[in-house]
Design an enzyme around this catalytic site. Structure first.
Site, PDB file in Angstrom:
ATOM      1  N   PRO A   1       0.824  -1.219   0.000  1.00 14.56           N
ATOM      2  CA  PRO A   1       0.000   0.000   0.000  1.00 14.56           C
ATOM      3  C   PRO A   1       0.855   1.264   0.000  1.00 14.56           C
ATOM      4  O   PRO A   1       0.424   2.321  -0.414  1.00 14.56           O
ATOM      5  CB  PRO A   1      -0.831  -0.137   1.276  1.00 14.56           C
TER       6      PRO A   1
ATOM      7  N   GLU B   1       1.185  -7.622   8.230  1.00 13.38           N
ATOM      8  CA  GLU B   1       1.576  -6.201   8.216  1.00 13.38           C
ATOM      9  C   GLU B   1       2.697  -5.943   7.213  1.00 13.38           C
ATOM     10  O   GLU B   1       3.212  -4.839   7.120  1.00 13.38           O
ATOM     11  CB  GLU B   1       2.024  -5.795   9.629  1.00 13.38           C
TER      12      GLU B   1
HETATM   13  O1  LIG Z   1      -2.947  -3.601   0.902  1.00 15.27           O
HETATM   14  C1  LIG Z   1      -1.906  -4.407   0.524  1.00 15.27           C
HETATM   15  C2  LIG Z   1      -1.431  -5.395   1.421  1.00 15.27           C
HETATM   16  C3  LIG Z   1      -0.375  -6.221   1.020  1.00 15.27           C
HETATM   17  C4  LIG Z   1       0.218  -6.042  -0.237  1.00 15.27           C
HETATM   18  C5  LIG Z   1      -0.266  -5.071  -1.105  1.00 15.27           C
HETATM   19  C6  LIG Z   1      -1.328  -4.240  -0.726  1.00 15.27           C
HETATM   20  C7  LIG Z   1      -1.793  -3.204  -1.676  1.00 15.27           C
HETATM   21  C8  LIG Z   1      -2.794  -2.279  -1.518  1.00 15.27           C
HETATM   22  C9  LIG Z   1      -2.833  -1.548  -2.720  1.00 15.27           C
HETATM   23  N1  LIG Z   1      -1.895  -2.042  -3.518  1.00 15.27           N
HETATM   24  O2  LIG Z   1      -1.244  -3.056  -2.894  1.00 15.27           O
END
Ligand SMILES: Oc1ccccc1-c1ccno1
Length: 248
Positions: A90, A117
């Site tokens: 994210p 996490e």
């Molecule tokens: O929210 C995530 C959790 C783990 C790996 C990737 C993501 C994510 C959220 C938006 N793009 O990738």
């Protein structure tokens, strides 16, 4: 192109056996390899996570299994080739069509699917000493893990590879990528029957007047873009828009 995906849920990627990507794999255009991270654990419970240093909620993925997995997966490149490591996160840079175009030119990508996490940050730091590493986000929302983001990125990149799309689809791809409709949202589409539940197909689409149809479609694309993504219109100068109008 070779694509390696390291994950604790290999079965998440069964959709990559279907449709265009499945055909591309069968024809040898795409070499997608799945790896279960737990193959590089050595304890009875195949442990891949632990509590975060500094406290806080959730769990962090341990560095040891990832380090061994990346060594094993990336060490076997032809003539010592090294891949580009993509870590969905994210906090990553935005994954856009432009970035997909660039990744489609790479010979070898490795996707590290983190869960919980995230992955201990030393894993990417360590890998960066041997290969390019990118953290990429597919949008401003939180997923349970990197698997769905990886599916999105693999599909977006794979469809850009020569030969993966059929001629018809690649023609559509080109028109929206470079022509007068580039960077605009697609407007409404219709097919038979001409009337359905008393709703008629816009008459211009039945007119046979290709110039009028092209102008109508461009107008609808501009309307859709102005309504849902006005910031995309900022890319165009007035001259651009005038010139595109000439093209249609
Ligand atoms: O929210 C995530 C959790 C783990 C790996 C990737 C993501 C994510 C959220 C938006 N793009 O990738």
């Amino acid at each position: 192109m070779r694509i390696d995906i390291i994950t604790i849920f290999p079965e998440y990627f069964s959709p990559l056996e279907l449709s265009l990507i499945g055909k591309a794999r069968a024809s040898g255009l795409l070499d997608i390899r799945l790896h279960d991270l737990r193959s590089w654990t050595h304890d009875r419970h195949n442990t891949v996570d632990d509590t975060p240093y500094g406290g806080g909620p959730g769990m962090v993925m341990k560095p040891e299994p990832w380090g061994e997995a990346l060594d094993a997966v990336t060490g076997g490149g032809e003539e010592g080739a090294t891949p580009r490591l993509i870590v969905p996160a994210p906090s990553g840079l935005p994954f856009t069509q432009q970035r997909a175009d660039r990744l489609a030119a790479e010979p070898w990508l490795v996707f590290a699917c983190g869960r919980y996490e995230g992955i201990d940050s030393r894993v990417a730091e360590d890998a960066a000493g041997r290969m390019p590493v990118e953290h990429l986000s597919i949008g401003d929302y939180v997923l349970a893990g990197g698997e769905s983001a990886t599916l999105v990125m693999v599909e977006t990149v794979s469809r850009l590879l020569p030969g993966v799309l059929g001629n018809a689809e690649s023609a559509v791809q080109d028109s929206f990528a470079t022509g007068a409709m580039a960077h605009l949202l697609e407007g409404p589409v219709y097919t038979k029957p001409p009337v359905w539940r008393d709703r008629e197909v816009p008459p211009v689409l039945l007119s046979g007047n290709h110039g009028a149809v092209d102008r109508w479609r461009r107008d609808q694309a501009l309307r859709a873009t102005a309504r849902n993504r006005p910031e995309l219109l900022d890319r165009f100068t007035d001259d651009d828009l005038d010139r595109r109008d000439q093209e249609v």
